[in-house]
Enzyme design. Structure first.
Site, PDB file in Angstrom:
ATOM      1  N   LYS A  56     -10.070   3.018  -6.408  1.00  0.00           N
ATOM      2  CA  LYS A  56     -10.778   4.282  -6.221  1.00  0.00           C
ATOM      3  C   LYS A  56     -12.219   4.053  -6.671  1.00  0.00           C
ATOM      4  O   LYS A  56     -12.458   3.679  -7.809  1.00  0.00           O
ATOM      5  CB  LYS A  56     -10.123   5.394  -7.054  1.00  0.00           C
ATOM      6  CG  LYS A  56     -10.642   6.801  -6.753  1.00  0.00           C
ATOM      7  CD  LYS A  56      -9.800   7.833  -7.507  1.00  0.00           C
ATOM      8  CE  LYS A  56     -10.206   9.254  -7.178  1.00  0.00           C
ATOM      9  NZ  LYS A  56      -9.364  10.253  -7.885  1.00  0.00           N
TER      10      LYS A  56
ATOM     11  N   ARG B 116      -5.498   1.885  -9.531  1.00  0.00           N
ATOM     12  CA  ARG B 116      -4.300   2.701  -9.785  1.00  0.00           C
ATOM     13  C   ARG B 116      -3.058   1.848  -9.548  1.00  0.00           C
ATOM     14  O   ARG B 116      -2.988   1.075  -8.585  1.00  0.00           O
ATOM     15  CB  ARG B 116      -4.320   3.916  -8.846  1.00  0.00           C
ATOM     16  CG  ARG B 116      -3.170   4.871  -9.013  1.00  0.00           C
ATOM     17  CD  ARG B 116      -3.185   5.927  -7.920  1.00  0.00           C
ATOM     18  NE  ARG B 116      -4.344   6.800  -7.992  1.00  0.00           N
ATOM     19  CZ  ARG B 116      -5.147   7.065  -6.972  1.00  0.00           C
ATOM     20  NH1 ARG B 116      -4.944   6.499  -5.798  1.00  0.00           N
ATOM     21  NH2 ARG B 116      -6.162   7.888  -7.123  1.00  0.00           N
TER      22      ARG B 116
ATOM     23  N   ASP C 143      -2.228  14.949   2.193  1.00  0.00           N
ATOM     24  CA  ASP C 143      -2.678  13.569   1.985  1.00  0.00           C
ATOM     25  C   ASP C 143      -2.597  13.168   0.517  1.00  0.00           C
ATOM     26  O   ASP C 143      -2.781  11.998   0.186  1.00  0.00           O
ATOM     27  CB  ASP C 143      -4.103  13.366   2.516  1.00  0.00           C
ATOM     28  CG  ASP C 143      -5.097  14.342   1.909  1.00  0.00           C
ATOM     29  OD1 ASP C 143      -4.959  15.552   2.156  1.00  0.00           O
ATOM     30  OD2 ASP C 143      -6.005  13.896   1.178  1.00  0.00           O
TER      31      ASP C 143
END
Length: 475
Positions: A112, A178, A262
């Site tokens: 991210k 992540r 999503d």
């Protein structure tokens, strides 16, 4: 010395699906790489000894992005605040790689803030440092509370200045990795329906079942079960997983805030924490996102929204599964949710199991007390953990003896005492352990996060952040 993070046995699982599901992308080049967080709790899950993994290993793999496999920006669509958006996809992240844990399960490293992709649109593909700090804290707090969640593997400050409308700008930049079971989303299937590609839907279903629901895959391969029935069993299991997940959020007092399709994982795992918040007091109308003007994703709506997202997922799955079977599976959502929520709240109250009538009555009285008193939600359970005493079963007046003497407190106290009297001596002895297990001593309200961030933003002092992470993990 070789880098153990680069030497893991990375599998080309999603890569094997082919280019209909992703785009290969490069990582951004950052002017700086300062490791701000590494999650040593996760390294043993990969068979790694934390003492053998250096900070430089982390920055090489997850800051400089030395490549082990192609970086894949996944394609997906989604319903955002009930409006369908076909212009989504990984816009500031990619799948770095997939590895097996020591438990035999497949895990993803997903980034991210790692740069622009074909789906970035007008955005810069970056993550603010504050956003990264918040996601680290959210994941660790939820994990300690027993929520099935992704966790942050690393956070690297990257030395750029970013401009954002919801943070004082310029603000510092970061890239986060992540660690989760899968980055396949409800929206991954929704995109394939939009493209009218039932062949790609069935291919993805087979992949998901093989890698993430292996018990169904084995059952199907060892019997004469029809392929469609295997798909039905998958959806039924997903309904159960999502119902249990939202029950975990509700018991934890957590508001995700952006429950678009999503942001819903096909493995029923919680991930992607933006404007989340933990409720300060019990309030079903609590809103975590400033842009949720009508309260669609408020705390109390989360079960309704998650069930609705499962219903939206039926549209693409109906290309491979009979509609009647999908509807029948979804009717179980409420039962799964209620059962899980009741059990989780009983655990927070110190009980392992109670007769259903007693459990329902205790839960009703607890919610009534929390709603009417507006006491600190997490604080109530922590005080229960701290003050509990065996003598409570003999004298109801000793239970929260210093609390304000309201009718709701009196009714709750009397019934809590009644339930204690139904326990065996052995169960009563285990109460304190259960209360410690299910009620952490450290909460994560917004003022706590802001205080930690202020120390970072003003003085570059990371000690309060590290102290808070440690408290969230072990308290």
């Amino acid at each position: 010395m070789s880098n153990p993070l680069l030497s893991l046995n990375y599998e080309p699982a999603i890569e094997s699906l082919g280019g209909d599901y992703f785009d290969e992308v490069p990582a951004a080049d950052f002017p700086q790489h300062i490791l701000r967080f590494r999650n040593d709790q996760l390294l043993p899950k990969l068979g790694l000894d934390p003492s053998q993994v250096t900070d430089e290993h982390f920055t090489q793999a997850f800051g400089e992005f030395h490549c082990v496999r192609p970086f894949l920006a996944l394609r997906y669509h989604g319903y955002q605040f009930n409006e369908y958006n076909p212009n989504l996809g990984d816009g500031r992240g990619f799948l770095y790689g997939q590895v097996r844990g020591t438990d035999g399960r497949l895990y993803d490293f997903g980034t991210k803030g790692s740069g622009r992709t074909p789906y970035s649109r007008s955005a810069d593909g970056r993550l603010t440092l504050k956003g990264g700090v918040r996601e680290v804290l959210a994941a660790e707090a939820l994990h300690r509370l027993g929520v099935r969640t992704s966790r942050c593997f690393s956070l690297v400050e990257t030395g750029e200045s970013l401009w954002r409308g919801d943070e004082p700008s310029p603000t510092r930049s970061s890239v986060m990795v992540r660690f989760s079971h899968s980055h396949i989303r409800f929206g991954t299937f929704e995109r394939l329906h939009y493209l009218r590609r039932p062949d790609l839907i069935t291919k993805l279903l087979d992949f998901v079942i093989e890698y993430y629901y292996p018990e169904l895959h084995l059952k199907a391969s060892n019997t004469d079960i029809y392929q469609a029935e295997k798909y039905v069993l998958f959806y039924a299991e997903l309904v159960k997983k999502v119902a249990e997940l939202v029950a975990q959020w509700m018991a934890a007092g957590f508001c995700h805030a952006v429950l678009n399709t999503d942001n819903m994982s096909i493995t029923g795992e919680s991930f992607d924490y933006g404007p989340f918040a933990f409720i300060p007091t019990y309030d079903p109308k609590f809103i975590a996102a400033y842009f949720d003007y009508y309260g669609l994703y408020c705390y109390g709506n989360q079960p309704f929204i998650c069930k609705g997202n499962l219903e939206k997922l039926q549209q693409p799955l109906a290309m491979a599964i009979p509609q009647a079977d999908l509807d029948a599976a979804l009717t179980k959502f409420g039962e799964y949710y209620n059962t899980a929520y009741r059990q989780l709240m009983l655990n927070r109250l110190g009980f392992d199991d109670l007769p259903e009538a007693d459990a329902d009555e205790l839960l009703k009285l607890t919610i009534k007390l929390l709603a009417e008193s507006q006491v600190d939600y997490q604080g109530f359970f922590f005080e229960l953990r701290k003050q509990f005493d065996r003598t409570w079963r003999d004298d109801a007046s000793k239970i929260f003896s210093e609390a304000e003497p309201t009718d709701s407190m009196a009714h709750w106290r009397e019934f809590y005492c009644h339930v204690l009297q139904t326990l065996s001596a052995d169960d009563l002895d285990k109460m304190a352990d259960r209360l410690r297990q299910h009620n952490p001593g450290q909460s994560l309200l917004r003022p706590t996060i802001e205080a930690v961030w202020e120390q970072i933003a003003v003085e570059d002092n990371w000690e309060p952040f590290y102290a808070l992470v440690k408290q969230l993990q072990i308290s």
